[in-house]
Design an enzyme around this catalytic site. Structure first.
Site, mmCIF file in Angstrom:
data_model
loop_
_atom_site.group_PDB
_atom_site.id
_atom_site.type_symbol
_atom_site.label_atom_id
_atom_site.label_comp_id
_atom_site.label_asym_id
_atom_site.label_seq_id
_atom_site.Cartn_x
_atom_site.Cartn_y
_atom_site.Cartn_z
ATOM 1 N N ARG A 1 -14.858 1.202 -6.001
ATOM 2 C CA ARG A 1 -14.797 -0.227 -5.687
ATOM 3 C C ARG A 1 -15.326 -0.437 -4.272
ATOM 4 N NH1 ARG A 1 -9.142 -3.238 -5.789
ATOM 5 N NH2 ARG A 1 -8.850 -2.119 -3.842
ATOM 6 N N ARG B 1 2.623 -10.781 -3.019
ATOM 7 C CA ARG B 1 2.927 -9.476 -3.624
ATOM 8 C C ARG B 1 3.701 -8.561 -2.687
ATOM 9 N NH1 ARG B 1 -3.079 -6.754 -4.298
ATOM 10 N NH2 ARG B 1 -2.078 -4.745 -4.014
ATOM 11 N N ASN C 1 -2.448 -6.870 -9.935
ATOM 12 C CA ASN C 1 -1.611 -7.030 -8.728
ATOM 13 C C ASN C 1 -1.912 -8.368 -8.067
ATOM 14 O OD1 ASN C 1 -0.980 -4.420 -9.303
ATOM 15 N ND2 ASN C 1 -2.248 -3.540 -7.690
ATOM 16 N N ASP C 2 -3.213 -8.593 -7.841
ATOM 17 C CA ASP C 2 -3.578 -9.859 -7.212
ATOM 18 C C ASP C 2 -3.528 -11.009 -8.199
ATOM 19 O OD1 ASP C 2 -4.006 -9.464 -4.447
ATOM 20 O OD2 ASP C 2 -5.703 -8.178 -4.951
ATOM 21 N N HIS D 1 0.775 -1.232 0.000
ATOM 22 C CA HIS D 1 0.000 0.000 0.000
ATOM 23 C C HIS D 1 0.796 1.266 0.000
ATOM 24 C CE1 HIS D 1 -3.829 -1.903 0.239
ATOM 25 N NE2 HIS D 1 -4.114 -0.777 -0.370
ATOM 26 N N GLU E 1 -9.311 -10.912 -10.643
ATOM 27 C CA GLU E 1 -8.020 -10.887 -9.956
ATOM 28 C C GLU E 1 -7.646 -12.218 -9.314
ATOM 29 O OE1 GLU E 1 -7.914 -7.732 -7.064
ATOM 30 O OE2 GLU E 1 -9.966 -8.063 -6.426
ATOM 31 N N CYS F 1 -6.662 -2.354 -14.095
ATOM 32 C CA CYS F 1 -6.476 -1.329 -13.065
ATOM 33 C C CYS F 1 -5.360 -1.697 -12.084
ATOM 34 C CB CYS F 1 -7.773 -1.051 -12.313
ATOM 35 S SG CYS F 1 -8.353 -2.450 -11.384
HETATM 36 C C1 PEP Z 1 -5.209 -5.437 -8.048
HETATM 37 O O1 PEP Z 1 -5.236 -6.427 -7.308
HETATM 38 O O2 PEP Z 1 -4.603 -5.415 -9.134
HETATM 39 C C2 PEP Z 1 -5.898 -4.199 -7.664
HETATM 40 C C3 PEP Z 1 -6.017 -3.195 -8.503
HETATM 41 O O3 PEP Z 1 -6.383 -4.110 -6.401
HETATM 42 P P1 PEP Z 1 -5.511 -3.893 -5.078
HETATM 43 O O4 PEP Z 1 -4.109 -3.512 -5.500
HETATM 44 O O5 PEP Z 1 -6.167 -2.812 -4.306
HETATM 45 O O6 PEP Z 1 -5.573 -5.218 -4.419
HETATM 46 MG MG MG Z 2 -6.674 -6.586 -5.714
#
Ligand code: PEP
Ligand code: MG
Length: 759
Positions: free
Chosen positions: A510, A642, A631-632, A367, A608, A679
């Site tokens: 979201r 991650r 990302n996930d 984060h 994801e 995203c």
């Molecule tokens: C992702 O997982 O790619 C995403 C955009 O959500 P977050 O990074 O908030 O898990």
């Molecule tokens: Mg995510």
């Protein structure tokens, strides 16, 4: 054995410089194994060759230190390094690889055992023991030496990276010392150069950094006041326990008082302050040193006194911190450094002073990195070898592209980075000129570029970036900043502000995505496997009271604006989507019944997790759009955490499996005529954006700092060229190869400045 090992490692970690660290290693190991010689050779890389240099020895001629050097083609030591495995020989001289160094006076020694010192797959050096007797060392000796070497590798890297600090007074003389860079992970693009300010959790004595001070007298006074307060506390405590504890148990308090006023603790700390360290740093050094002395004592009673020393240290530290002496005065060009920088720590520093961030833990998708990118602060994450306690106030460079960190860099490196920073600024100005131009390829294909957001404070920069809307608003951020769940009204007011600011451009809110690495202070979740546990939609479906309130706040905030889209995170099963849609329709119906002029917003699903990839068609059929959270998706497809710096080299969204998964999602969505966006952080990676364009992704949502670069890429290619590049990429079998190919393609096209520091 474990105890001995722990003590050696502790001692090495306290060493002031590499030389001292290596000397401790050879002395202690020689004594424990009871051999005649113990030495350390370190690897010295010269262009493509490496040589092994004798750096410390207990047993060989000390004059030979620095002089015995062997290339990697000859000598037993270099063979250990080359094979990266232990070599145990009864009579070294008889071995054809043996090389004789007369200056080391090693003729008398026959038995040879060498083990490699390896850190992150790289051979840093070789640890050797030798005996007079012709003998093979025992298996026990061998495994002990291997364990020592494995444990010490990290400590050696620390000592090496801190550039041979031998006391605060010498900090300034070290400018010329060419320390090696520390390798972390790219967190947020850009290059930062400034003064390291180490931030640490309160009352953790080991985390206190050294800090240079000028007003010694004032600092000593602060320390004395803290000690007096502890004396007072202890006397009061002893008095209070008079009736409860027998006299002999209360004697411990007298020991405390004696220790407090002793030269050993107070006197030594004062001496260290006089040398220029601030009181908490001087105290940390003293406490660690004394604790060590006690821990090494044979007598178990005395050994336990180490805990008392630590306890006293903690008490003094608490008072030092209470006297709020450590309120940091942030210098201009602050580079924030810490073991585990959190989003709130970042927020504490005045924005105009903060130029960079370096965190020992975490990775690109943590984060704090996401936030740093939103704030355009160059960031390095996962710098696991950073000697945090030794670098406060030093000049530091963070290269957010490559993940390198330079501590007290030489003039040459400083000048090189100054040039890169100037080039960056020029590139940024150039990119800003694209602000109001569309993200259109040279053959006229348009792709929407949107921003990821989550804080009200990033609305202005997002608007200024020329974004066409918000592609992902992480609603958990406002939830995290509070002491309890925000009410419907509080949420309504936040969402309304976001929707209004971007109107008529679309805003995708979201629903709450907590769990995993995102905790709410007032809703703790303890799990062994948080990323595979209760997170995202799983929590909100189990708590419809939270979900329904959030959806109501969103739909009401959209009244009269009609630019809201709702996105559902972590869907892994069709039933979850059906339930969530049911609840959304319930809220919509209730609001209509209440006479509100609401409209049904577009609903999307995040793709994801792998199951959602394979069911993308079933999901797309039920909703208005799909948004791929790379990302996930990368984390779950590759089974790589991650946030874990240790496995970060395996985490790359350019992995062929991720690319193929995205292609499959695009195809499935196309069958149902539904648009797809990306995203995750991949969307903001210029080389990846090119592939996503080629795949036919409709929109890319990224952190605001990435947007100008991605726009530049899009405007400088044709879709045909992008497709051609994608087809080349599809035959490459691993992420490293793909990244290398794409970086080279960018360099060849004169766009190298977008993917590395400099123009
Ligand atoms: C992702 O997982 O790619 C995403 C955009 O959500 P977050 O990074 O908030 O898990
Ligand atoms: Mg995510």
């Amino acid at each position: 054995m474990l105890d001995i090992l722990r003590r050696i490692v502790q001692e090495v970690n306290l060493a002031k410089n590499l030389e001292q660290a290596l000397n401790i290693i050879v002395k202690r190991v020689k004594k424990v194994i009871n051999v005649e010689v113990c030495s350390v050779f370190l690897t010295n890389e010269n262009n493509n060759d490496s040589e092994y240099v004798l750096m410390a020895t207990d047993g060989l001629n000390p004059e030979a230190i620095g002089k015995v050097r062997m290339s990697d083609k000859v000598g037993l030591v270099s063979l250990v390094g080359k094979r990266a495995e232990a070599i145990n020989i009864a009579d070294a001289e008889k071995n054809p690889r043996y090389q004789h160094f007369p200056e080391a006076s090693e003729e008398a020694f026959h038995g040879f055992l060498g083990v490699p010192i390896i850190h992150h797959r790289k051979v840093l050096g070789v640890l050797v023991i030798q005996s007079r007797k012709i003998q093979k060392f025992s298996e026990d000796d061998e495994t002990f030496l291997i364990t020592v070497a494995a444990q010490l590798a990290g400590a050696i890297v620390h000592a090496e990276a801190s550039g041979g600090i031998s006391g605060l007074k010498q900090l300034d003389d070290e400018k010329e010392h060419e320390s090696k860079p520390i390798h972390g992970l790219p967190g947020a693009p850009g290059v930062a150069m400034g003064t390291a300010v180490v931030i640490y959790p309160p009352a953790d004595i080991d985390a206190i950094p050294d800090r240079h001070i000028l007003d010694v007298e004032k600092e000593i006074k602060t320390f004395d006041t803290a000690v007096e307060s502890v004396v007072k506390d202890i006397k009061e405590l002893s008095e209070r326990l008079k009736d409860v504890l027998p006299e002999e148990d209360r004697a411990l308090f007298d020991v405390y008082l004696l220790m407090l006023n002793s030269q050993a603790i107070s006197g030594t700390t004062r001496d260290r302050i006089r040398e220029g360290n601030w009181a908490p740093g001087a105290l940390r050094q003293t406490i660690q040193e004394h604790e060590q002395v006690f821990r090494e004592m044979e007598d178990s009673y005395l050994r336990e006194r180490a805990d008392d020393v630590r306890d006293l240290g903690r008490r003094i530290l608490m008072h030092l911190q209470k006297e709020s002496h450590d309120k940091v005065d942030y210098p201009d060009n602050t580079v924030l450094v810490g073991e585990d920088i959190s989003a709130s720590m970042l927020a504490e520093i005045p924005r105009e002073k903060l130029v960079g961030v370096i965190s020992v833990r975490g990775s690109r998708t943590s984060h704090v990195a996401i936030l740093a990118r939103a704030m355009s602060i160059p960031t390095v994450m996962g710098a696991t070898d950073l000697p945090v306690a030794k670098i406060d106030s030093r000049t530091i460079i963070a290269d957010g592209y490559s993940g390198r960190v330079f501590i007290s860099p030489s003039e040459k490196i400083i000048n090189e980075f100054k040039r890169l920073i100037d080039e960056e600024e020029a590139l940024s100005d150039e990119l800003m000129e694209l602000r109001d131009l569309p993200a259109k390829t040279q053959d006229g294909i348009e792709i929407s570029l949107l921003v990821n957001s989550g804080l009200l404070s990033d609305i202005t920069p997002s608007l200024q970036s020329g974004a066409e809307g918000i592609g992902l608003y992480r609603t958990e951020f406002p939830f995290m900043e509070r002491q309890k769940f925000p009410s419907e009204e509080e949420q309504h007011s936040i969402y309304r502000q976001v929707l209004e600011s971007f109107h008529p451009r679309p805003v995708t809110l979201r629903t709450l995505d907590v769990g995993g690495d995102k905790a709410l202070p007032y809703f703790p979740i303890e799990e062994d496997n948080p990323f595979l546990g209760w997170r995202g939609i799983r929590i909100t479906l189990d708590h419809p009271e939270i979900f329904l309130v959030q959806i109501r706040a969103m739909i009401r905030a959209n009244i009269g604006l009609n630019n809201l889209k709702i996105l559902l995170p972590m869907i892994s099963d069709i039933s979850e989507l059906n339930e969530a849609l049911g609840l959304i329709h319930q809220v919509y119906g209730e609001l209509l019944e209440e006479g509100e002029e609401v409209v049904m917003p577009e609903i999307g699903v995040m793709i994801e997790v792998p199951s959602a990839v394979y069911q993308a068609g079933n999901l797309a059929r039920r909703v208005d759009f799909l948004s791929i959270g790379t990302n996930d998706l990368t984390q779950y497809l590759l089974a790589v955490d991650r946030n874990n710096a240790r496995v970060a080299s395996l985490y790359d969204s350019l992995h062929p499996a991720v690319i193929r998964a995205i292609l499959q999602v695009v195809e499935s969505a196309r069958v149902h005529g539904k648009p797809v966006s990306v995203c995750g952080e991949m969307a903001g990676d210029p080389v990846a954006a090119l592939l996503l364009l080629a795949m036919g992704i409709d929109s890319l949502s990224m952190s605001v700092s990435s947007l100008p670069r991605v726009k530049w890429v899009i405007r400088n290619v044709t879709r045909d060229r992008a497709r051609q590049i994608l087809s080349e990429v599809l035959v490459i079998e691993d992420a490293k190869g793909i990244r290398k190919y794409l970086n080279q393609t960018f360099e060849d096209a004169g766009m190298g400045g977008l993917v590395r520091a400099g123009n």
